[in-house]
Scaffold this active site. Structure first.
Site, PDB file in Angstrom:
ATOM      1  N   HIS A   1      45.348 -26.824  87.151  1.00  0.00           N
ATOM      2  CA  HIS A   1      45.353 -25.400  86.830  1.00  0.00           C
ATOM      3  C   HIS A   1      46.593 -25.019  86.038  1.00  0.00           C
ATOM      4  O   HIS A   1      47.718 -25.418  86.382  1.00  0.00           O
ATOM      5  CB  HIS A   1      45.308 -24.560  88.118  1.00  0.00           C
ATOM      6  CG  HIS A   1      45.320 -23.084  87.871  1.00  0.00           C
ATOM      7  ND1 HIS A   1      46.373 -22.266  88.237  1.00  0.00           N
ATOM      8  CD2 HIS A   1      44.413 -22.268  87.262  1.00  0.00           C
ATOM      9  CE1 HIS A   1      46.109 -21.027  87.886  1.00  0.00           C
ATOM     10  NE2 HIS A   1      44.930 -21.000  87.296  1.00  0.00           N
ATOM     11  N   SER A   2      46.413 -24.278  84.968  1.00  0.00           N
ATOM     12  CA  SER A   2      47.490 -23.641  84.211  1.00  0.00           C
ATOM     13  C   SER A   2      48.554 -24.649  83.756  1.00  0.00           C
ATOM     14  O   SER A   2      48.237 -25.596  83.042  1.00  0.00           O
ATOM     15  CB  SER A   2      48.101 -22.522  85.067  1.00  0.00           C
ATOM     16  OG  SER A   2      48.873 -21.640  84.270  1.00  0.00           O
TER      17      SER A   2
END
Length: 246
Positions: free
Chosen positions: A76-77
Site C-alpha cells: 500500500h502507498s
C-alpha cells in the site's frame, strides 16, 4: 487457499489491516501483516537510520524465516517502492505483487523522486522545520490528504499515525530492472477521492498490460472499505481471476 503478506504505507502499521486480515482469514487464507521498523507498534525503533533498505529487509526476512511461498504481496502507498528489491531477493517466493494505491519507483529512484515536485518540497520543508531534519511528523493534515472523512474513522486512525523517517523518502531503491518481469503484477486504484500523485502509476500499469481494478473510496482503502478491499484481494488470489479491466 492463498498466502497474503499485507504491507502498510507511511505512518501506518499492521493495525490498519485489522478488518481486512480478519475477513481474509475467515475465508481460509493465511495472512501476515508485518509492521515496518519504526512504524505502528514498532515506533520505538524509529531513528534517523531507518530507511528503504531497513524495510526491504523487514519483508525479505519475514518471507525467509516463515518460509513463505506462493505469496500474494500487497503493497500500500509508500511500500509500493519496495516491490523491486523484495522481488529480487525473494528467491521465487512471490505469486503476485499487488500495488494497492501504491507508488512505483525504478532502480535509482526514491519516493521523493516520484512524488510531484511541490509535494516533495513540502515534505522536505516540514521535516526540516518540524521533524528535527530527519522525520516527517504525523498530523491530521494527512487524513485530509488521504480522503479520510468519516469522523469516527478519523478519531480512530489519527492517534495511531506514526512519524515517518525522511530517509525512507530520500533513499533510492536498488534492484535489477528485470526483477519484476516474471512476477504477476496488479494495480488497484482508488477513485473517491482519487490521489493525483498516483495517477502516473495507474496509467503506467494500464499501458504495461497489468491487471487493474478500482475501489470507490479514499486512499486508505483497507480502512475506508475493508470488506470490499478483502473481497477484491480474495478474487485476485483465485486461479480463475480474469484478465485486466479498467
Amino acid at each position: 487457499m492463498a498466502t497474503f503478506v499485507l504491507v502498510h504505507g507511511a505512518m501506518h502499521g499492521a493495525w490498519c489491516w485489522r478488518d481486512v486480515r480478519d475477513r481474509l482469514s475467515d475465508a481460509g487464507h493465511r495472512v501476515f501483516t508485518p509492521t515496518l521498523t519504526g512504524q505502528g507498534d514498532r515506533r520505538q525503533a524509529l531513528t534517523p537510520e531507518v530507511g528503504v533498505e531497513t524495510h526491504v529487509c523487514d519483508l525479505t526476512d519475514l518471507l525467509w524465516f516463515e518460509d513463505l511461498r506462493g505469496v500474494h504481496l500487497v503493497l500500500h502507498s509508500y511500500s509500493g517502492i519496495l516491490a523491486g528489491p523484495v522481488a529480487q531477493r525473494a528467491d521465487g517466493r512471490l505469486a503476485s505483487v499487488v500495488f494497492l494505491a501504491a507508488f512505483l519507483a525504478d532502480p535509482g529512484q526514491s519516493l521523493l523522486d516520484v512524488q510531484p515536485p511541490h509535494v516533495a518540497a513540502r515534505y522536505l520543508e516540514t521535516a526540516s522545520a518540524e521533524g528535527d531534519g530527519w522525520r516527517l511528523p504525523a498530523s491530521a493534515d494527512f487524513l485530509d490528504q488521504w480522503g479520510v472523512t468519516d469522523p469516527a474513522l478519523r478519531r480512530w486512525v489519527g492517534p495511531r499515525l506514526t512519524d515517518f523517517p525522511l530517509r525512507c523518502q530520500t533513499e533510492a531503491v536498488d534492484y535489477r530492472a528485470d526483477a519484476l518481469d516474471s512476477v504477476r503484477k496488479v494495480y488497484i486504484r482508488h477513485t473517491s477521492p482519487a490521489l493525483n500523485s498516483l495517477t502516473p502509476f495507474h496509467r503506467r500499469a494500464r499501458i504495461s498490460g497489468w491487471e487493474t481494478y478500482d475501489l470507490c473510496c479514499g486512499h486508505d482503502t483497507m480502512l475506508a472499505v475493508p470488506n470490499e478491499t478483502a473481497d477484491l484481494l480474495h478474487r485476485i488470489s483465485a486461479p480463475e481471476t480474469g484478465r485486466p479491466r479498467a
